[in-house]
Motif scaffolding. Structure first.
Motif, short mmCIF file in Angstrom:
data_model
loop_
_atom_site.label_atom_id
_atom_site.label_comp_id
_atom_site.label_asym_id
_atom_site.label_seq_id
_atom_site.Cartn_x
_atom_site.Cartn_y
_atom_site.Cartn_z
N GLY A 137 0.76 -1.24 0.28
CA GLY A 137 0.50 -0.33 -0.06
C GLY A 137 0.79 0.92 -0.18
O GLY A 137 0.89 2.00 -0.71
N ASP A 138 2.22 1.52 0.56
CA ASP A 138 3.24 2.46 1.04
C ASP A 138 4.31 2.00 0.55
O ASP A 138 5.24 1.39 1.25
CB ASP A 138 2.65 3.20 1.95
CG ASP A 138 3.09 4.05 2.66
OD1 ASP A 138 4.15 4.75 1.47
OD2 ASP A 138 3.32 4.78 3.22
N ILE A 139 4.47 1.93 -0.54
CA ILE A 139 6.30 1.78 -1.27
C ILE A 139 6.63 2.63 -0.87
O ILE A 139 8.46 2.08 -0.53
CB ILE A 139 6.40 1.63 -2.33
CG1 ILE A 139 7.49 1.35 -2.90
CG2 ILE A 139 5.88 2.90 -3.12
CD1 ILE A 139 7.73 1.03 -4.59
N GLY A 177 17.59 -13.73 1.32
CA GLY A 177 17.30 -14.90 1.16
C GLY A 177 17.34 -15.18 0.17
O GLY A 177 17.60 -16.55 -0.40
N GLY A 178 18.46 -14.81 -0.79
CA GLY A 178 18.47 -14.96 -2.26
C GLY A 178 17.49 -14.94 -3.67
O GLY A 178 17.27 -14.75 -3.81
N VAL A 179 16.18 -14.28 -2.83
CA VAL A 179 14.81 -14.20 -3.23
C VAL A 179 14.79 -12.14 -3.99
O VAL A 179 14.60 -11.58 -3.27
CB VAL A 179 13.71 -13.97 -2.31
CG1 VAL A 179 13.22 -13.68 -3.75
CG2 VAL A 179 13.45 -15.74 -2.57
N LEU A 180 14.81 -12.74 -5.26
CA LEU A 180 15.16 -10.81 -6.05
C LEU A 180 13.66 -10.29 -5.69
O LEU A 180 12.85 -11.22 -6.19
CB LEU A 180 15.00 -10.42 -7.05
CG LEU A 180 15.48 -9.71 -7.63
CD1 LEU A 180 16.15 -8.85 -7.26
CD2 LEU A 180 15.43 -9.74 -9.46
N VAL A 181 13.44 -9.39 -4.71
CA VAL A 181 12.52 -8.83 -4.59
C VAL A 181 11.89 -7.35 -5.63
O VAL A 181 12.78 -6.77 -5.32
CB VAL A 181 11.77 -8.69 -2.70
CG1 VAL A 181 10.56 -7.99 -2.39
CG2 VAL A 181 11.90 -10.03 -2.50
N GLU A 182 10.71 -7.69 -5.66
CA GLU A 182 10.11 -6.20 -5.85
C GLU A 182 9.15 -5.80 -5.51
O GLU A 182 8.17 -6.28 -5.16
CB GLU A 182 9.43 -6.15 -7.88
CG GLU A 182 9.31 -5.43 -8.58
CD GLU A 182 9.23 -5.55 -10.19
OE1 GLU A 182 8.54 -6.45 -9.89
OE2 GLU A 182 8.60 -4.52 -10.57
N LEU A 183 8.52 -4.52 -5.33
CA LEU A 183 7.71 -3.53 -4.54
C LEU A 183 6.75 -3.49 -5.47
O LEU A 183 7.76 -2.61 -6.05
CB LEU A 183 8.67 -3.24 -3.14
CG LEU A 183 9.15 -3.93 -2.47
CD1 LEU A 183 9.71 -2.55 -1.42
CD2 LEU A 183 7.95 -4.97 -1.42
N VAL A 184 5.05 -3.35 -5.45
CA VAL A 184 4.39 -2.97 -6.19
C VAL A 184 3.71 -2.00 -5.85
O VAL A 184 2.62 -2.72 -4.73
CB VAL A 184 4.11 -4.05 -7.37
CG1 VAL A 184 3.21 -2.90 -8.35
CG2 VAL A 184 4.95 -4.44 -7.85
N GLN A 185 3.52 -0.50 -6.14
CA GLN A 185 2.27 0.26 -5.36
C GLN A 185 1.71 0.70 -6.44
O GLN A 185 1.75 0.61 -7.27
CB GLN A 185 2.84 1.09 -4.84
CG GLN A 185 1.79 1.61 -4.24
CD GLN A 185 2.56 3.26 -3.33
OE1 GLN A 185 3.10 3.43 -3.04
NE2 GLN A 185 1.87 4.37 -3.92
N PRO A 186 0.68 -0.15 -6.62
CA PRO A 186 -0.09 -0.42 -7.94
C PRO A 186 -0.94 1.54 -8.12
O PRO A 186 -0.88 1.90 -7.18
CB PRO A 186 -1.72 -0.99 -7.67
CG PRO A 186 -1.39 -2.23 -7.04
CD PRO A 186 -0.02 -1.23 -6.08
#
Lengths: 132, 132
Positions: A84-86, A123-132
């Motif tokens: 909700g709030d990037i 932890g080895g995960v490429l994470v993308e945050l998305v605020q629509p």
């Protein structure tokens, strides 16, 4: 803080072939395709429930997805979480010591704001945050 | 044929550490944990929207997740799709020539039926079908 899985990003050696495979094997088709030149990528977005499968084709070998394909081969590339709030989410990751690829949100597709965090800190995960 | 992303499976070197990291960095916590001895795995299931983040800890080096951790390191391991009819979905994958790890559905957690397809036939992605 995570509202839903926005998408799962999957690197494909051959984007057209991957789209055809998903149609035959899973009976799903992209809602749209989009070239994102600044990321060196073409995306085919397949709706699945409240999420997307994001098939990723590299626009050349010297792009993030091109380098991933060279070193790891095709397959799971990253996961995108809707938030909700990037800005608050990025601040929280930073406070946790997670190295950020994008210190500030940037424009994503469909008018969204997006930011990537580095897999080394998550932890080895490429994470993308998305605020629509 | 794919109703939703049931879960994203993430291999962790240290399951307790991963659970603590997700709490601090993302503000999420497992709804439950479960040891699945026949898979050599312990799962921590974190609800995100209509999906789960499934953190996976290996119960030893000579298990599927243990071998994955040795060869690829921690990170994205598989994606689970919810389907309405797992038998029909398996038949469709088989007709497409996708090699199946489970030719027949087997009991998963929470009373579900599950089956894995081999990443070699699915663009490098280990796919799990889940019939809730």
């Amino acid at each position: 803080m995570l509202d839903r899985i926005d998408h799962v990003g999957i690197a494909a050696l051959d984007l057209d072939g991957a789209v055809a495979f998903y149609a035959r094997a899973f009976g799903v088709a992209p809602s749209f395709r989009e070239v994102v030149e600044e990321q060196g990528v073409e995306e085919a977005m397949i709706r699945v429930g409240e999420s997307w499968i994001q098939l990723l084709g590299a626009r050349g070998p010297d792009t993030p997805v091109g380098r991933f394909l060279s070193s790891r081969g095709p397959g799971l590339h990253h996961v995108g979480y809707a938030v909700g709030d990037i800005e608050a989410a990025l601040a929280r990751l930073k406070a946790e010591g997670v190295p950020l690829i994008d210190e500030r949100p940037r424009r994503g597709s469909r008018g969204s704001l997006v930011a990537f965090a580095h897999p080394k800190g998550a932890g080895g995960v490429l994470v993308e945050l998305v605020q629509p």
